[in-house]
Write a protein that holds these residues in place. Structure first.
Motif, mmCIF file in Angstrom:
data_model
loop_
_atom_site.group_PDB
_atom_site.id
_atom_site.type_symbol
_atom_site.label_atom_id
_atom_site.label_comp_id
_atom_site.label_asym_id
_atom_site.label_seq_id
_atom_site.Cartn_x
_atom_site.Cartn_y
_atom_site.Cartn_z
ATOM 1 N N GLY A 141 0.683 -1.145 0.040
ATOM 2 C CA GLY A 141 -0.054 -0.050 -0.013
ATOM 3 C C GLY A 141 1.033 1.332 0.022
ATOM 4 O O GLY A 141 0.266 2.223 -0.425
ATOM 5 N N PHE A 142 1.937 1.356 0.621
ATOM 6 C CA PHE A 142 2.954 2.484 0.748
ATOM 7 C C PHE A 142 3.591 2.783 -0.792
ATOM 8 O O PHE A 142 3.492 3.883 -1.135
ATOM 9 N N GLY A 143 3.956 1.759 -1.393
ATOM 10 C CA GLY A 143 4.064 1.804 -2.859
ATOM 11 C C GLY A 143 3.120 2.388 -3.597
ATOM 12 O O GLY A 143 3.223 3.139 -4.275
ATOM 13 N N ARG A 144 1.988 1.780 -3.620
ATOM 14 C CA ARG A 144 0.766 2.194 -4.631
ATOM 15 C C ARG A 144 0.490 3.354 -4.132
ATOM 16 O O ARG A 144 -0.033 4.363 -4.938
ATOM 17 N N ALA A 145 0.325 3.932 -2.854
ATOM 18 C CA ALA A 145 -0.097 5.375 -2.568
ATOM 19 C C ALA A 145 0.935 6.382 -3.230
ATOM 20 O O ALA A 145 0.390 7.332 -3.633
ATOM 21 N N GLY A 146 2.257 6.086 -2.961
ATOM 22 C CA GLY A 146 3.256 7.025 -3.562
ATOM 23 C C GLY A 146 3.038 7.082 -5.128
ATOM 24 O O GLY A 146 3.209 8.174 -5.523
#
Length: 321
Positions: A141-146
């Protein structure tokens, strides 16, 4: 009969003392001890973990007078093993641990479980799933959000760079999720993707190399706030004006303040909260009392995009991180 009556009276009095805690030591009830084993503040994020653990200790002990929280920090895996063993000697009923390394800490955590102590693992896993509960950040989710924040900011087109972390499962989850989103935008070109090892100095040097190699850059996904500070320094010293945004991650106070103040180069950040240790401590206390807060084996702390509208709630000026 008089002797029997006297004996019964004495026995009854003794039972009442035990039942109601009367007598000389009645105010010395044994406290519920919660152990917390975390890495020393050797860099920004773990500094935040230590700060949030100390704050959670104060809040828990103030709210629950029958609770004592024992916080132990360690510089490396060997020291952490020793300190967990010391916590066991002190009679803890639950342990919250953020392992330095999975291998060396798995064995001592098995000892913890063998003693009947509840075990909550935060962030990094063990080699075997022996814990009662895992508290984890949402790395995918961290990667997707960025990626989603960057793609929206760029209007779906531009030339971007990626600065990865230490090669490991956490980094792979983040980078793979980021790339999965970016592939949906054919007009966004990834110029390069190299590791900065979550280190500000390595971030500075990698950014210097990128600036020499690529004459046109629209955005940089750093994925780590410590590295972002190094990359920003390199860019500002270069005198270039073409990069439109840098996006880091984790919620470091210096970076959140940039977002809060409307720094045009840092319009967003993404959370990976060191405060997840406090969540682990709350769950550990509940488990020690026999009242679990969830029937799940894993609690994932979602990644959130920090922007100027919500940055205030993620800004902890007193934190080391």
């Amino acid at each position: 009969m008089k002797h029997l009556a006297g004996y019964l009276a004495a026995a009854t009095a003794a039972l009442l003392l035990l039942a109601f805690g009367c007598g000389e030591n009645s105010d010395k009830t044994e406290k519920i001890k919660i152990g917390v084993s975390i890495p020393s503040a050797d860099h920004g994020w773990t500094g935040g973990v230590v700060w949030h653990a100390q704050r959670a200790k104060e809040e828990l002990e103030a709210a629950h007078p029958d609770v004592e929280v024992l916080i132990s920090t360690a510089r490396d895996a060997a020291e952490q093993v020793d300190k967990v063993e010391n916590l066991l000697v002190q009679g803890i009923r639950a342990l919250v641990i953020l392992p330095q390394e999975p291998g060396p800490l798995t064995g001592v955590c098995e000892q913890v479980k063998a003693r009947g102590v509840k075990l909550v693992v935060v962030d990094r896993g063990l080699e075997r799933d022996i814990q009662d509960l895992t508290i984890a950040g949402d790395n995918a989710g961290f990667g997707r959000a960025g990626a989603e924040a960057m793609a929206e900011f760029l209007g779906g087109k531009g030339k971007i760079l990626i600065m990865e972390g230490i090669p490991c499962a956490v980094n792979s989850d983040r980078v793979n999720a980021f790339n999965e989103v970016i592939r949906k935008y054919p007009d966004i070109t990834v110029l390069d993707s190299q590791s900065a090892y979550w280190d500000p100095e390595k971030g500075l040097k990698l950014m210097e190399n990128y600036l020499q190699k690529y004459p046109e850059i629209d955005a940089v996904w750093v994925g780590d706030d410590d590295v972002l500070l190094g990359a920003l320094k390199a860019y500002e010293e270069s005198g270039r004006k073409d990069i439109r945004c840098f996006i880091g991650g984790a919620g470091a106070k210096r970076v959140v303040k940039m977002v809060l103040d409307g720094n045009p180069l840092v319009p967003f950040d993404v959370t990976y909260p060191p405060g997840m240790v406090a969540t682990g401590m709350e769950h550990a206390l509940a488990l020690a009392r026999g009242k679990a807060l969830t029937d799940q084996k894993r609690v994932v702390i979602p990644a959130e995009v920090i922007n100027r509208d919500n940055a205030e709630k993620f800004y902890f000026p007193d934190s080391i991180f």
